[in-house]
Design a protein around this motif. Structure first.
Motif, PDB file in Angstrom:
ATOM      1  N   LYS A  63       1.664 -31.664   5.788  1.00  0.00           N
ATOM      2  CA  LYS A  63       1.763 -32.084   4.560  1.00  0.00           C
ATOM      3  C   LYS A  63       2.898 -31.179   3.693  1.00  0.00           C
ATOM      4  CE  LYS A  63      -3.449 -32.422   3.984  1.00  0.00           C
ATOM      5  NZ  LYS A  63      -4.362 -31.810   2.960  1.00  0.00           N
ATOM      6  N   GLU A  64       2.844 -29.945   4.407  1.00  0.00           N
ATOM      7  CA  GLU A  64       3.894 -29.594   3.439  1.00  0.00           C
ATOM      8  C   GLU A  64       5.663 -29.474   3.817  1.00  0.00           C
ATOM      9  OE1 GLU A  64       1.330 -25.730   3.699  1.00  0.00           O
ATOM     10  OE2 GLU A  64      -0.335 -26.897   2.073  1.00  0.00           O
ATOM     11  N   MET A  65       5.855 -29.484   5.325  1.00  0.00           N
ATOM     12  CA  MET A  65       7.022 -29.148   5.857  1.00  0.00           C
ATOM     13  C   MET A  65       8.153 -29.771   4.596  1.00  0.00           C
ATOM     14  SD  MET A  65       7.048 -27.856   9.006  1.00  0.00           S
ATOM     15  CE  MET A  65       6.933 -29.855   9.821  1.00  0.00           C
ATOM     16  N   TYR A  66       9.011 -29.267   3.807  1.00  0.00           N
ATOM     17  CA  TYR A  66      10.804 -29.536   3.267  1.00  0.00           C
ATOM     18  C   TYR A  66      11.420 -30.147   4.531  1.00  0.00           C
ATOM     19  CZ  TYR A  66       9.351 -28.697  -1.163  1.00  0.00           C
ATOM     20  OH  TYR A  66       8.983 -28.252  -2.128  1.00  0.00           O
ATOM     21  N   ARG A 115       0.841 -27.300  -4.023  1.00  0.00           N
ATOM     22  CA  ARG A 115       0.226 -27.504  -5.079  1.00  0.00           C
ATOM     23  C   ARG A 115       0.667 -26.090  -6.365  1.00  0.00           C
ATOM     24  NH1 ARG A 115      -4.186 -27.786  -7.926  1.00  0.00           N
ATOM     25  NH2 ARG A 115      -5.084 -27.641  -6.351  1.00  0.00           N
ATOM     26  N   PRO A 116       1.783 -26.484  -6.557  1.00  0.00           N
ATOM     27  CA  PRO A 116       2.032 -24.474  -7.393  1.00  0.00           C
ATOM     28  C   PRO A 116       1.376 -24.285  -8.487  1.00  0.00           C
ATOM     29  CG  PRO A 116       3.765 -26.388  -7.873  1.00  0.00           C
ATOM     30  CD  PRO A 116       2.309 -27.639  -7.536  1.00  0.00           C
ATOM     31  N   ARG A 120       1.562 -18.634  -6.201  1.00  0.00           N
ATOM     32  CA  ARG A 120       1.702 -20.303  -5.220  1.00  0.00           C
ATOM     33  C   ARG A 120       2.940 -21.016  -5.582  1.00  0.00           C
ATOM     34  NH1 ARG A 120      -3.252 -23.361  -2.497  1.00  0.00           N
ATOM     35  NH2 ARG A 120      -2.300 -25.255  -4.282  1.00  0.00           N
ATOM     36  N   TYR A 121       3.816 -21.476  -4.120  1.00  0.00           N
ATOM     37  CA  TYR A 121       5.011 -21.305  -4.655  1.00  0.00           C
ATOM     38  C   TYR A 121       6.257 -22.312  -4.078  1.00  0.00           C
ATOM     39  CZ  TYR A 121       4.707 -18.005  -7.919  1.00  0.00           C
ATOM     40  OH  TYR A 121       4.084 -16.453  -8.806  1.00  0.00           O
ATOM     41  N   ARG A 122       6.230 -23.314  -3.774  1.00  0.00           N
ATOM     42  CA  ARG A 122       7.325 -24.254  -3.188  1.00  0.00           C
ATOM     43  C   ARG A 122       8.258 -23.126  -2.201  1.00  0.00           C
ATOM     44  NH1 ARG A 122       5.981 -29.888  -6.150  1.00  0.00           N
ATOM     45  NH2 ARG A 122       4.279 -29.740  -5.811  1.00  0.00           N
ATOM     46  N   GLY A 275      -6.463 -13.408  -7.743  1.00  0.00           N
ATOM     47  CA  GLY A 275      -7.446 -14.800  -8.912  1.00  0.00           C
ATOM     48  C   GLY A 275      -7.775 -15.377  -7.182  1.00  0.00           C
ATOM     49  N   ALA A 276      -7.356 -17.003  -7.334  1.00  0.00           N
ATOM     50  CA  ALA A 276      -7.921 -18.020  -6.273  1.00  0.00           C
ATOM     51  C   ALA A 276      -6.350 -17.520  -4.674  1.00  0.00           C
ATOM     52  CB  ALA A 276      -7.563 -18.978  -6.787  1.00  0.00           C
ATOM     53  N   GLN A 277      -5.447 -17.380  -5.496  1.00  0.00           N
ATOM     54  CA  GLN A 277      -4.097 -16.876  -4.391  1.00  0.00           C
ATOM     55  C   GLN A 277      -4.795 -15.617  -3.814  1.00  0.00           C
ATOM     56  OE1 GLN A 277      -3.445 -19.295  -2.792  1.00  0.00           O
ATOM     57  NE2 GLN A 277      -4.368 -20.453  -4.793  1.00  0.00           N
TER      58      GLN A 277
END
Ligand code: HAM
Length: 426
Positions: A63-66, A115-116, A120-122, A275-277
């Motif tokens: 799902k996450e690859m550029y 999902r930023p 959590r970043y792209r 937090g969550a991350q």
């Protein structure tokens, strides 16, 4: 048209930069003291490297690859992580073999279409270390030791080491079956991704990001109990080393990590202020990745930590990272010839190691002196037509409010400014 940084990316500037410099400096010193050497790999690689290395069923690959096709029709992917590229580079450049242990570190941007949210970043940045060439649990312990040491050198606390073993090709099927029979009763309640994973790659169920699914994983039986003898021994030796080194850990049977290449040890260092991350650092052993990527049978272990999460944790804990950039001199010039002289003089002083500023605009003496004070300069050097004619400059110690006339030569001015700087430091 006004442009914005793409979603999930950010600019790093101002006071935050000092944190990045500090983390880079502290980690470089630490890695070098453990004899790790730097490796820089390309930011993009052939897509197949990540599909084979990380695993098709992982979120990262599925799902996450550029991924894009370049103008030559090749499938290219912006690296989502650093381990597969390190292994590719080690095989290609023959950095491993002959029974030696190769110790590498790397850092740089990684790319995942996630999902930023906070932490959590792209595009994010990792620093990682990889120890290539040995199956000894002593190296797993060294890796965890280096990770914990790094964060304690940065002043972070509230960290916990979560530890697990995901076994090897011999005992992984048993771990999988144990998990499947635990999950089976609640399978219908899990998300559609988890249901697909149940058949294709059940361990991946455990890193599902859906909170609804996570509650069905409570009470999961420990995978370390069903390990084969070899993996059990490896895990127990690792624990012995960690205890000898006074590293506290929690055995966490839910920890499988989101990458398929792991064998035996997996671990995460989590922070209680994120937090969550909360995973600031993650890693583990990967004894089959070299073979999977076309190399010989080389065992390895490593970790990577997130730069952004480390900075956030430091800021949350009130840890300061300041860089003092107060100029040693502010050059005040009046008239064009003085400005030219000041420009050349400043370059000379900078070459000698002093930090300085020069007013770019033509402004009054008062305005320039105000700027000198505002910049917190240690001294102002005043150069006007009269001074040029007399072959002098006026140097004013801005703290002591004393001024002297100094012969207008680079060396004499440098000596005088150095004197002020030294006095200020005492
Ligand atoms: P990872 O757990 O995917 O492992 O990433 C390592 C660290 O990178 C995480 O603990 C986190 O701090 C940071 N990170 C990951 N994704 C993001 C994101 N979207 N935004 C911000 N930070 C993020 C690996 O990548 C493995 N290659 C680690 C490794 C090295 N295993 C063995 N050797």
């Amino acid at each position: 048209m006004k442009y914005k940084a793409p979603r999930g990316t950010r600019d790093i500037y101002g006071d935050e930069v000092a944190y990045w410099h500090l983390i880079e400096k502290v980690s470089l010193e630490l890695f070098q003291s453990y004899q790790y050497e730097e490796l820089r790999t390309p930011i993009f690689e052939q897509t197949g490297l990540f599909c084979s290395g990380i695993g098709d069923q992982t979120d990262i690959v599925s799902k996450e690859m550029y991924t894009f096709e370049d103008k030559g029709g090749r499938s290219i992917t912006l690296r989502p992580e650093g381990t597969a590229p390190v292994v590719r580079a080690a095989i290609e450049n023959r950095l491993v073999g002959n029974g030696k242990v190769t110790k590498l570190f790397y850092r740089g941007p990684m790319f995942r279409y996630e999902r930023p949210q906070a932490g959590r970043y792209r595009q994010f940045h990792q620093t990682g270390v990889e120890l290539l060439g040995s199956i000894s649990p002593l190296l797993d312990a060294e890796i965890i030791l280096v990770g914990t040491k790094l964060f304690s050198k940065l002043g972070l606390d509230g960290l916990t080491v979560h530890l697990n073993s995901v076994g090897c090709p011999v005992c992984r099927p048993v771990i999988r079956e144990q998990l499947k029979s635990f999950i089976q009763a609640n399978l219908d309640n899990l998300c559609s991704d988890c249901q697909t994973r149940f058949d294709k790659n059940p361990l991946r169920i455990l890193d599902c990001k859906n909170d609804k699914c996570q509650k069905y994983f409570l009470g999961l039986p420990s995978s370390t109990k069903v390990l084969c003898q070899d993996c059990k021994d490896h895990f127990n030796f690792l624990i012995e080393y960690l205890e000898a080194a006074n590293i506290e850990y929690t055995i966490d049977s839910k920890l499988v990590r989101g990458l398929d290449y792991y064998t035996k040890t997996v671990f995460e260092i989590r922070s209680n202020v994120l937090g969550a991350q909360n995973a600031i650092c993650g890693g583990g052993r990967y004894d089959n990745l070299f073979k999977q990527l076309g190399g010989s049978s080389i065992s390895a272990v490593g970790f990577a930590f997130g730069m952004e999460r480390t900075v956030i944790a430091m800021q949350e804990q009130g840890i300061k990272a300041e860089e003092e950039h107060t100029p040693d001199v502010y050059i005040v010039t009046l008239g064009h010839p003085a400005k030219i002289r000041g420009f050349v003089l400043l370059d000379f002083l900078r070459e000698k190691g002093l930090e300085g500023k020069l007013s770019e605009e033509d402004r009054s003496l008062n305005a320039q002196m105000k700027s000198a004070s505002k910049a917190n300069a240690k001294a102002a050097l005043i150069l006007g037509e009269d001074e040029l004619e007399k072959g002098v400059a006026i140097i004013k110690d801005l703290k002591k409010r004393e001024q002297v006339e100094v012969e207008l030569t680079g060396d004499k001015i440098y000596e005088s400014l150095l004197e002020i700087k030294r006095k200020g430091a005492n």
